[in-house]
Design a protein around this motif. Structure first.
Motif, mmCIF file in Angstrom:
data_model
loop_
_atom_site.group_PDB
_atom_site.id
_atom_site.type_symbol
_atom_site.label_atom_id
_atom_site.label_comp_id
_atom_site.label_asym_id
_atom_site.label_seq_id
_atom_site.Cartn_x
_atom_site.Cartn_y
_atom_site.Cartn_z
ATOM 1 N N GLN A 40 5.577 15.286 3.290
ATOM 2 C CA GLN A 40 6.947 16.230 3.145
ATOM 3 C C GLN A 40 7.337 15.270 5.024
ATOM 4 O O GLN A 40 6.888 15.538 5.313
ATOM 5 C CB GLN A 40 7.115 17.973 2.838
ATOM 6 C CG GLN A 40 5.982 18.668 3.501
ATOM 7 C CD GLN A 40 6.362 19.220 3.336
ATOM 8 O OE1 GLN A 40 7.333 20.255 2.722
ATOM 9 N NE2 GLN A 40 5.222 20.372 3.407
ATOM 10 N N GLY A 41 9.277 15.266 4.685
ATOM 11 C CA GLY A 41 9.261 15.377 5.939
ATOM 12 C C GLY A 41 10.262 14.157 5.420
ATOM 13 O O GLY A 41 11.081 13.294 5.278
ATOM 14 N N PRO A 42 11.475 14.171 7.071
ATOM 15 C CA PRO A 42 12.297 12.854 6.854
ATOM 16 C C PRO A 42 11.351 11.185 6.726
ATOM 17 O O PRO A 42 10.663 11.471 7.042
ATOM 18 C CB PRO A 42 12.702 13.341 8.454
ATOM 19 C CG PRO A 42 11.730 13.695 8.991
ATOM 20 C CD PRO A 42 11.044 14.135 8.465
ATOM 21 N N VAL A 43 12.479 10.587 5.584
ATOM 22 C CA VAL A 43 11.965 9.472 5.437
ATOM 23 C C VAL A 43 12.283 8.165 6.790
ATOM 24 O O VAL A 43 14.123 8.330 6.691
ATOM 25 C CB VAL A 43 12.029 8.734 4.154
ATOM 26 C CG1 VAL A 43 11.378 7.501 3.570
ATOM 27 C CG2 VAL A 43 11.079 10.247 3.732
ATOM 28 N N THR A 44 11.708 6.840 6.844
ATOM 29 C CA THR A 44 12.223 5.846 7.529
ATOM 30 C C THR A 44 12.038 5.301 7.189
ATOM 31 O O THR A 44 10.501 4.439 6.902
ATOM 32 C CB THR A 44 12.164 6.098 9.331
ATOM 33 O OG1 THR A 44 13.056 7.538 9.430
ATOM 34 C CG2 THR A 44 12.784 5.170 10.162
ATOM 35 N N VAL A 45 12.717 3.922 7.358
ATOM 36 C CA VAL A 45 12.245 2.644 6.623
ATOM 37 C C VAL A 45 12.983 1.425 7.979
ATOM 38 O O VAL A 45 13.516 1.558 8.438
ATOM 39 C CB VAL A 45 12.777 2.153 5.146
ATOM 40 C CG1 VAL A 45 12.381 0.805 4.591
ATOM 41 C CG2 VAL A 45 12.864 3.363 3.732
ATOM 42 N N ILE A 46 11.189 1.139 7.530
ATOM 43 C CA ILE A 46 11.392 -0.272 9.191
ATOM 44 C C ILE A 46 11.704 -1.548 8.915
ATOM 45 O O ILE A 46 10.376 -1.751 7.901
ATOM 46 C CB ILE A 46 10.830 0.072 10.265
ATOM 47 C CG1 ILE A 46 10.580 1.476 10.702
ATOM 48 C CG2 ILE A 46 10.432 -0.926 11.650
ATOM 49 C CD1 ILE A 46 10.035 2.348 11.580
ATOM 50 N N GLY A 47 11.948 -2.326 8.422
ATOM 51 C CA GLY A 47 11.899 -3.716 8.111
ATOM 52 C C GLY A 47 12.067 -4.391 9.292
ATOM 53 O O GLY A 47 13.222 -4.613 10.318
ATOM 54 N N SER A 48 10.832 -5.492 9.542
ATOM 55 C CA SER A 48 10.609 -6.092 11.118
ATOM 56 C C SER A 48 11.104 -7.751 10.374
ATOM 57 O O SER A 48 10.502 -8.005 8.938
ATOM 58 C CB SER A 48 9.260 -6.360 11.245
ATOM 59 O OG SER A 48 8.927 -7.565 12.081
ATOM 60 N N ARG A 49 12.071 -9.325 10.897
ATOM 61 C CA ARG A 49 12.194 -9.744 10.615
ATOM 62 C C ARG A 49 11.028 -10.684 10.447
ATOM 63 O O ARG A 49 10.631 -11.941 10.022
ATOM 64 C CB ARG A 49 13.674 -10.706 11.094
ATOM 65 C CG ARG A 49 14.909 -9.956 10.068
ATOM 66 C CD ARG A 49 16.149 -10.200 11.133
ATOM 67 N NE ARG A 49 17.421 -9.839 10.482
ATOM 68 C CZ ARG A 49 17.374 -8.322 11.284
ATOM 69 N NH1 ARG A 49 16.813 -7.928 12.332
ATOM 70 N NH2 ARG A 49 18.597 -7.706 10.653
ATOM 71 N N ARG A 96 1.190 -1.331 -0.035
ATOM 72 C CA ARG A 96 0.046 0.201 -0.079
ATOM 73 C C ARG A 96 0.329 1.283 -0.005
ATOM 74 O O ARG A 96 1.608 1.241 1.051
ATOM 75 C CB ARG A 96 -1.238 0.315 1.126
ATOM 76 C CG ARG A 96 -1.584 1.065 1.339
ATOM 77 C CD ARG A 96 -2.437 0.834 2.288
ATOM 78 N NE ARG A 96 -3.083 0.003 2.583
ATOM 79 C CZ ARG A 96 -3.026 -1.325 3.867
ATOM 80 N NH1 ARG A 96 -2.661 -0.373 5.335
ATOM 81 N NH2 ARG A 96 -3.923 -2.390 3.484
ATOM 82 N N TRP A 97 0.588 1.747 -0.793
ATOM 83 C CA TRP A 97 1.278 3.606 -1.159
ATOM 84 C C TRP A 97 0.862 4.740 -0.727
ATOM 85 O O TRP A 97 -0.210 5.065 -1.527
ATOM 86 C CB TRP A 97 2.454 2.961 -2.495
ATOM 87 C CG TRP A 97 3.237 4.228 -2.400
ATOM 88 C CD1 TRP A 97 2.766 5.567 -2.719
ATOM 89 C CD2 TRP A 97 4.427 4.535 -1.309
ATOM 90 N NE1 TRP A 97 4.162 6.634 -2.856
ATOM 91 C CE2 TRP A 97 4.684 5.823 -2.111
ATOM 92 C CE3 TRP A 97 4.926 3.683 -0.426
ATOM 93 C CZ2 TRP A 97 6.327 6.329 -1.131
ATOM 94 C CZ3 TRP A 97 6.401 4.222 0.183
ATOM 95 C CH2 TRP A 97 6.475 5.012 -0.747
ATOM 96 N N THR A 98 0.382 5.362 0.008
ATOM 97 C CA THR A 98 -0.058 6.645 0.584
ATOM 98 C C THR A 98 1.030 7.684 0.695
ATOM 99 O O THR A 98 0.693 8.120 2.434
ATOM 100 C CB THR A 98 -1.373 6.844 0.799
ATOM 101 O OG1 THR A 98 -1.107 6.119 2.353
ATOM 102 C CG2 THR A 98 -1.952 4.908 1.153
ATOM 103 N N PRO A 99 1.406 8.370 -0.112
ATOM 104 C CA PRO A 99 2.599 9.422 0.334
ATOM 105 C C PRO A 99 1.716 10.626 0.556
ATOM 106 O O PRO A 99 2.350 11.262 1.246
ATOM 107 C CB PRO A 99 3.325 9.869 -1.227
ATOM 108 C CG PRO A 99 2.052 8.854 -2.462
ATOM 109 C CD PRO A 99 1.502 7.715 -1.487
ATOM 110 N N GLU A 100 0.053 10.824 0.370
ATOM 111 C CA GLU A 100 -0.542 11.621 0.444
ATOM 112 C C GLU A 100 -0.701 12.543 1.971
ATOM 113 O O GLU A 100 -1.460 13.518 1.962
ATOM 114 C CB GLU A 100 -1.662 12.516 -0.231
ATOM 115 C CG GLU A 100 -2.886 10.948 -0.219
ATOM 116 C CD GLU A 100 -2.552 9.933 -0.711
ATOM 117 O OE1 GLU A 100 -3.014 8.519 -0.276
ATOM 118 O OE2 GLU A 100 -1.103 9.909 -1.345
ATOM 119 N N ALA A 101 -0.748 11.258 2.584
ATOM 120 C CA ALA A 101 -0.889 11.058 4.744
ATOM 121 C C ALA A 101 0.396 11.663 5.071
ATOM 122 O O ALA A 101 0.258 12.381 6.356
ATOM 123 C CB ALA A 101 -0.719 9.606 4.745
ATOM 124 N N SER A 102 1.177 12.078 4.442
ATOM 125 C CA SER A 102 2.906 12.689 4.985
ATOM 126 C C SER A 102 3.394 13.620 3.794
ATOM 127 O O SER A 102 4.255 12.733 3.338
ATOM 128 C CB SER A 102 3.283 12.266 5.994
ATOM 129 O OG SER A 102 4.220 13.316 6.105
#
Length: 175
Positions: free
Chosen positions: A54-63, A46-52
């Motif tokens: 602008q601002g810093p990006v963090t990607v979290i990967g959960s094993r 799911r991709w909803t960039p309009e939710a925010s």
């Protein structure tokens, strides 16, 4: 820029995601708790960039959950099924930082237990072990800029796998 393997991964959805409704709500303002809406059975991401926007990006990967979440300014803007390598049970933090030659590169951030890794360039083979759907890989690559951060953890990110909320970063107390 983003060196993840972008093959189309087929990852089995959890029971909760199989039962999820197709409709989903938008994330709330930065710093506020967002409603967790699992991916529907037919959603690989799911991709909803309009939710925010602008601002810093963090990607979290959960094993443990085999999921990747993308936050911008602390608000979830994307989530995906993924194949996150499980051969390493450590927590790792990376940042996309400019190097001496001016080109940005993924470098390790020193965290407890890995303080000696601080500033060491990442071997691109490590990120290439992560499998993401092609479409998700493409849209995430577009938002990665110098200063973006990746957190890879064994910790779960889905609400059915943990009992408490998690604050990724909070500046409210830093005065």
């Amino acid at each position: 820029m983003l060196a993840f393997n972008n093959t189309s991964a087929q990852v089995a959805p959890s029971f909760l995601e199989e039962a999820a409704l197709r409709n989903h709500g938008m994330a709330m303002a930065a710093g506020a708790a967002a409603l967790h809406v699992p991916l529907a059975e037919n959603e690989s991401y799911r991709w909803t960039p309009e939710a925010s926007p602008q601002g810093p990006v963090t990607v979290i990967g959960s094993r443990s959950d085999q999921r990747v979440l993308v936050l911008r300014n602390g608000v979830e803007i994307g989530r995906s099924r993924a194949e996150v390598p499980t051969n390493d049970f450590e927590t790792h933090v990376l940042t996309y930082a400019p190097q001496a030659d001016g080109r940005p590169r993924w470098v390790l951030v020193g965290v407890p237990g890995h303080a000696g890794d601080d500033g060491r360039p990442l071997d691109s083979g490590i990120l290439n072990q992560l499998r993401l759907p092609r479409g998700f890989h493409a849209v995430v690559a577009e938002v990665i800029v110098p200063g973006s951060t990746v957190l890879v953890t064994q910790a779960p990110v889905l609400p059915d796998n943990h009992g408490k909320g998690m604050t990724v970063m909070d500046s409210a107390g830093a005065r």
